[in-house]
Enzyme design. Structure first.
Site, mmCIF file in Angstrom:
data_model
loop_
_atom_site.group_PDB
_atom_site.id
_atom_site.type_symbol
_atom_site.label_atom_id
_atom_site.label_comp_id
_atom_site.label_asym_id
_atom_site.label_seq_id
_atom_site.Cartn_x
_atom_site.Cartn_y
_atom_site.Cartn_z
ATOM 1 N N GLN A 35 7.788 -3.887 -9.373
ATOM 2 C CA GLN A 35 7.155 -4.433 -8.385
ATOM 3 C C GLN A 35 5.912 -3.776 -7.862
ATOM 4 O O GLN A 35 4.733 -4.230 -7.705
ATOM 5 C CB GLN A 35 7.864 -4.608 -7.002
ATOM 6 C CG GLN A 35 7.362 -5.004 -5.748
ATOM 7 C CD GLN A 35 6.827 -6.643 -5.951
ATOM 8 O OE1 GLN A 35 7.320 -7.425 -6.841
ATOM 9 N NE2 GLN A 35 5.933 -7.171 -5.137
ATOM 10 N N TYR A 55 12.552 -6.897 -11.628
ATOM 11 C CA TYR A 55 11.679 -7.184 -10.408
ATOM 12 C C TYR A 55 11.382 -5.923 -9.493
ATOM 13 O O TYR A 55 10.315 -5.516 -9.311
ATOM 14 C CB TYR A 55 12.222 -8.291 -9.841
ATOM 15 C CG TYR A 55 11.368 -8.760 -8.348
ATOM 16 C CD1 TYR A 55 10.259 -9.066 -8.596
ATOM 17 C CD2 TYR A 55 11.915 -8.180 -7.239
ATOM 18 C CE1 TYR A 55 9.384 -9.757 -7.507
ATOM 19 C CE2 TYR A 55 11.058 -8.623 -6.031
ATOM 20 C CZ TYR A 55 9.574 -9.287 -6.368
ATOM 21 O OH TYR A 55 8.993 -9.607 -5.196
ATOM 22 N N HIS A 106 11.936 -2.087 -1.340
ATOM 23 C CA HIS A 106 13.023 -3.059 -1.908
ATOM 24 C C HIS A 106 14.260 -1.951 -2.292
ATOM 25 O O HIS A 106 13.624 -0.858 -2.684
ATOM 26 C CB HIS A 106 12.257 -3.679 -3.609
ATOM 27 C CG HIS A 106 11.502 -4.651 -3.354
ATOM 28 N ND1 HIS A 106 12.110 -5.958 -3.304
ATOM 29 C CD2 HIS A 106 10.267 -4.742 -3.333
ATOM 30 C CE1 HIS A 106 11.203 -6.758 -3.134
ATOM 31 N NE2 HIS A 106 9.777 -6.020 -3.249
ATOM 32 N N HIS A 137 6.257 -2.606 2.322
ATOM 33 C CA HIS A 137 7.670 -2.924 2.321
ATOM 34 C C HIS A 137 8.640 -2.111 1.345
ATOM 35 O O HIS A 137 7.853 -1.426 0.690
ATOM 36 C CB HIS A 137 7.935 -4.362 1.994
ATOM 37 C CG HIS A 137 7.196 -4.949 0.551
ATOM 38 N ND1 HIS A 137 5.946 -4.871 0.061
ATOM 39 C CD2 HIS A 137 8.255 -5.239 -0.538
ATOM 40 C CE1 HIS A 137 6.036 -5.348 -1.228
ATOM 41 N NE2 HIS A 137 7.421 -5.424 -1.542
#
Length: 150
Positions: free
Chosen positions: A130, A126, A63, A61
């Site tokens: 991550q 965050y 971000h 993924h």
């Protein structure tokens, strides 16, 4: 990222935390593919007049914490980023298109978006850290590893 941005007739602060995944959440965003995505997301974001505060391309993924001008919608931004990067990755790695599970779609259909306000620093931390958390989880479990060279 400065507090407010200015264009000819608007002063704004439109910051978003966006997350999206490859189709079937395959763990493909590694090595050269991951570096290509990082470079292209930055390039297309700049092309759209958006400013990236944090970007982290993980194996399954992506971000991004980004400032999008009010003249662009989040859906337009995501359509451009997902469309242009999918075309580029299929052009760079044509063997991916031959696999039956990809079709002509590299990215999953949706995305997560959240406006960034008071908790901006927390979200930025965050996103920034991550990858470290992902490494800890990976060491605890085996996942599907994809080699674009096969």
């Amino acid at each position: 990222m400065s507090k407010y941005k200015k264009q000819s007739h608007v002063i704004y602060k439109c910051d978003y935390h966006i997350v999206w995944v490859p189709k079937y959440r395959f763990r493909i965003l590694t090595g050269e593919v991951g570096m290509l995505m990082d470079k292209d997301i930055r390039m297309y974001s700049e092309w759209l007049g958006c400013e990236i505060a944090e970007l982290n391309v993980l194996v399954d993924h992506v971000h991004v914490v980004i400032s999008i001008p009010p003249k662009e919608s989040v859906s337009t931004y995501m359509g451009t980023i997902k469309g242009k990067t999918a075309i580029k990755v299929f052009k760079s790695y044509p063997m991916l298109k031959k696999r039956p599970y990809w079709g002509n779609h590299f990215w999953g259909r949706g995305y997560f978006v959240n406006t960034v306000g008071i908790n901006e620093d927390q979200i930025r931390r965050y996103v920034k850290y991550q990858k470290d958390e992902e490494r800890k989880e990976e060491s605890n479990q085996q996942g599907f590893d994809f080699d674009p060279g096969t």
